[in-house]
Design an enzyme around this catalytic site. Structure first.
Site, mmCIF file in Angstrom:
data_model
loop_
_atom_site.group_PDB
_atom_site.id
_atom_site.type_symbol
_atom_site.label_atom_id
_atom_site.label_comp_id
_atom_site.label_asym_id
_atom_site.label_seq_id
_atom_site.Cartn_x
_atom_site.Cartn_y
_atom_site.Cartn_z
ATOM 1 N N LYS A 12 21.666 78.928 29.648
ATOM 2 C CA LYS A 12 21.829 77.517 29.291
ATOM 3 C C LYS A 12 20.612 77.145 28.476
ATOM 4 C CE LYS A 12 21.744 72.791 30.984
ATOM 5 N NZ LYS A 12 21.620 71.871 32.133
ATOM 6 N N GLY A 69 19.768 63.141 34.520
ATOM 7 C CA GLY A 69 19.275 62.441 35.704
ATOM 8 C C GLY A 69 19.517 60.946 35.707
ATOM 9 N N ALA A 116 25.013 66.701 31.856
ATOM 10 C CA ALA A 116 24.029 65.628 32.047
ATOM 11 C C ALA A 116 24.642 64.240 31.953
ATOM 12 C CB ALA A 116 22.889 65.736 31.052
#
Lengths: 65, 258, 258, 65, 258, 258, 65, 65
Positions: free
Chosen positions: F97, F158, F185
């Site tokens: 990744k 996040g 994400a």
């Protein structure tokens, strides 16, 4: 006699609403009156007598949204 | 453009402005001058010994614009009706912004009490501006009760959240093409005011967003201009949004340079 | 309020307006007059035997405002650079709205070609207005390449969808507090223009929403007013939106009438 | 000789770009020129000669977004 | 997690599924099996000579789950009440999904007739599931009228628009923590169903999105799973969204490799 | 339904789950079991004297699913490439990744470094999963560089904000019909995961929303179910949303009861 | 006599609702009845007589959302 | 000699990376190594010598998103 003026107990002399308004210093003021939760038009103040313990509301223009 | 009248009165511009919560009377007056607001909403409160209300009134009168007394804080029909009568005597106007509050936190209108109070007041000769929701059936009943204006909320009073449900407001506009509609409450930014007018509304009514801005006069002016801009856009027949892009600069005639 | 200059030039107002796709030159001129747009974007195209370009130029020159030539339709660095040079000679300005298109459908900029072309043109003395995305790293590279202005898209050119990603634009404003930022493309309504300015942007650039409106002049004026309103609101320090509602009319002193 | 003017084949006489612009009726026009995809500034037209098959672009101000 | 009962009945899962508009009875049955829907909504219609209703009933009965008869299409209290009585006899259940339609296009409930009909039916021993709006005052009156469940719409019936006003639904959840709440109408995608449950709702009621999908059984199952997922997320105490990003991979201990 | 392979590998389900920030290794393992996540993302960090990494590895290995090592925190091509090589040796997989971070706050990818690192790593035999934006031109370059998977962000890492720009993701899906796409994400709730899959994406990659939930295992399962539900809905061919409502209960045959 | 059955005119013989249901082929069917917009429970059909022009609704389970 | 191990100064004896890994207690551990920011595959550790001040990174599997 004792009445409730705008939620506060108050000792007053006059019983006729028109006289009472004088006594309270509201003569000629831009205000509306209600006695015991009923509207009393300015024109009817002279014929309106208050009794011991009556609730008088004197409302004036104020800020609003 | 259809200019929908408010009980025969044509608004000078599509902004109705509240008078509550300003840092000072001077700033309030400045905000009204700067925005050229068409209507000032006011209320009735217990007069103090000092006669605070008299000074307030002198200041409002000097604004020289129509006042719209409200029944803010009333939770029952009787209370709202009595307040309306007192307001009519004091402010010498048949207009009343009818609020029958059903929920203390959100200040959501009690649409049941609202319709009943609207009926009573209309019969007694008032011209009622009902603060309502975007409920189409309630709206229908308010019109049947004699209201000739509807003022649905955009979001809870004082929230500044904007238009929580544009779909509902759009449906309201479509349903009542001839009724003057005002978004009352919730507007926090000029883009919200513009959006309301772009939906075809006739005016916006706001207070907190102006009174609590760092510079109330500047914000008031911004709100008025945005409302006018949104109104103009509605009249100007905007383009349809497109899912795909289209070149604005014509491709034809482009030079061959590679 | 910080007035951020565009290569030393302060905009008369926060609206940059395109010149493409109007029903007629007369209506175009009317739209510019009505909106008092601060800048007119133009392009270069093959001159016809009839000299159509000469007439167009005469009309634009009469607007009396700065022109911002674009490199619309260019897909390579070389093409964009050559076009910029030709534009500088014709329009006699160091300004160039740099477009390096990477995607034919969405007209999305090719940020790789964009940064390279920006570097080349800056070295050759151009003052570059890059049409870019809300990518913060690309923005950083454009600034490093010498750009002193950034023009992220709000939505695809000609879509009128508004601001597809307000979060990204807000982050861009926060990241580059000193750089003049313009939302270029996507704006379809005055409320979109106001929203962009409320985010703290310095101007909006639009074309299709005005040119394709039923009444371009009226729409142009509305866009300018909305942009100014949004700008004023940003300066006036707006209230914070509140999740729970609050009364805007103080309840203290309310009469007891029930 | 034959050149390509703005994408179209064209028979022209003059070979010097400045003369060619005259011949094509662009004298004094607000245009910019490119030959074979390279910009030729107005000041360089007199020293620029075109040959058979060259591609000449003559661009003028036009609407843009 | 509080499992709020529906008149003492605990739902096997948070999906109530309608029975209208499927390509075939077989596909309807398959959709119910695939989704394991907890409740099937049904209606009463004029019986044909052929006895179509008898076959339909046999099929529904075989689903082996509780049926919730509606009063769809009723525009008056009397009509709704009579329909409810007939439904109680036919379906042998005190449950009724009370619809008093006030607006033919949007099928918006008439909240006045709704509250009145709810009062009447509750007195007559019905257990009322009112199809209502997100109006908190109407909700309060429905509870006072004896309703122990509230079913606000997410968007107009059959629109598939999702939740037009999440704010209003969130406020409703906060206001009535102990009342089972169902989003009824408007749900078009599993993400809508999940969102409703993430707000803390107790179930979703939908029909069109399943019946009109290319593969109704697959969509029904997807809706059920999404509703369960949203419910689980609410119980699992989700993270707070953050305006500024944070790394999810701890940077501490990162190797130095440049 | 097209099952798009990830470098020839078909995912057991459309959830890729991160391993960072869980309350305990036991809870992490439970979250993976509960969700049946198809892939576990991991990183490399400095080994402690105590050999913390060895224990972590033992635990991850026991999950029995493919691991996807990331280059989290790398800001340069060299750093990312070196990290990838070390990861390949340790985890014995060609998968990586690829993160080349360009912005420390938003953790936005540096698309320039990303494309370069992707090219280098592909040439060296890696199978690259690039963490990118929704930029279509960058995507094209990543594919040209040899990537066979694209992982655009939904919102900053996040943040839990969900899909900040669904339009951009939808355009990406349309542009690259044959490329496996993963929203990486930003996902904070199951409804976000469902929405991503409803757009036709092939998987979602998330971490914080699970690790920081009150009950990570429950949330992990909810995310997996919502992703599956969204995927099923996409396959089931959902209804088109309608602006005007339609009754889902047929009005024909309704009894006359008023 | 003539009645209105589910909105359509219909010639019928029986006047008692229970008999009428038989005549109409609804015997034992899962249906509910209303006469002139008032609900008539199954148990009351035997005591319910219809007159010329009465409106009878016979409703059965059907799909619903 | 002094080297920098994972960012910390460290006194070590062995100079060959493979020996050094033993000395540091990483024998057989699931780790990857880099010297002065260049990856050193496990197979190359035996031929890799460290000098005074070299920077050695020893990385192991860890949680990641």
């Amino acid at each position: 006699m004792k009445i409730i003026l705008n939620g506060e107990p108050r000792d007053v002399t006059a019983s006729r609403l028109s006289d009472l308004m004088e006594e309270l210093g509201f003569a000629g003021a831009k205000v509306a009156t209600a006695v015991n939760e009923d509207f009393v038009p300015a024109g009817a103040r002279a014929q309106t007598k208050l009794a011991e313990g009556d609730r008088l509301e004197v409302l004036a223009p104020m800020q609003g949204g | 453009m259809v200019m929908r009248g408010f009980y025969g009165h044509t608004l000078a511009n599509p902004l109705m402005l509240g008078t509550a919560g300003y840092p000072s009377p001077a700033i309030l007056a400045e905000a009204f001058r700067a925005s050229n607001a068409a209507v000032a909403t006011v209320s009735l409160r217990r007069e103090s010994a000092g006669g605070a209300g008299q000074d307030f009134w002198a200041m409002i009168r000097d604004l020289g614009i129509p006042v719209l007394p409200n029944t803010a804080g009333c939770h029952t029909v009787k209370e709202a009706v009595t307040t309306a009568h007192m307001a009519r005597e004091v402010f010498d106007t048949p207009w009343v912004k009818l609020e029958v509050i059903g929920h203390t936190d959100s200040l959501q209108p009690d649409v049941f009490g609202l319709v009943e109070a609207a009926r009573v007041l209309t019969e007694e000769g008032f011209q009622v501006f009902p603060y309502t929701t975007d409920d189409l059936i309630v709206a229908e009943k308010l019109l049947t009760a004699g209201c000739e204006v509807l003022m649905p909320w955009g979001a809870p009073i004082g929230s500044g959240l904007g238009l929580n449900n544009p779909y509902g407001l759009r449906a309201m506009r479509a349903e009542f093409p001839d009724v003057p509609l005002v978004v009352d409450a919730g507007i926090g930014l000029p883009s919200h005011a513009a959006q309301a007018m772009e939906l075809g509304f006739d005016a916006v009514l706001l207070n907190t967003a102006v009174a609590q801005a760092g510079d109330p006069a500047k914000m008031a002016k911004a709100m008025a201009e945005a409302a006018l801009a949104g109104q103009a856009a509605f009249v100007a027949d905007p383009m349809e949004p497109r899912d795909m892009a289209e070149p604005s600069t014509p491709v034809i005639g482009k030079g061959f340079l590679e």
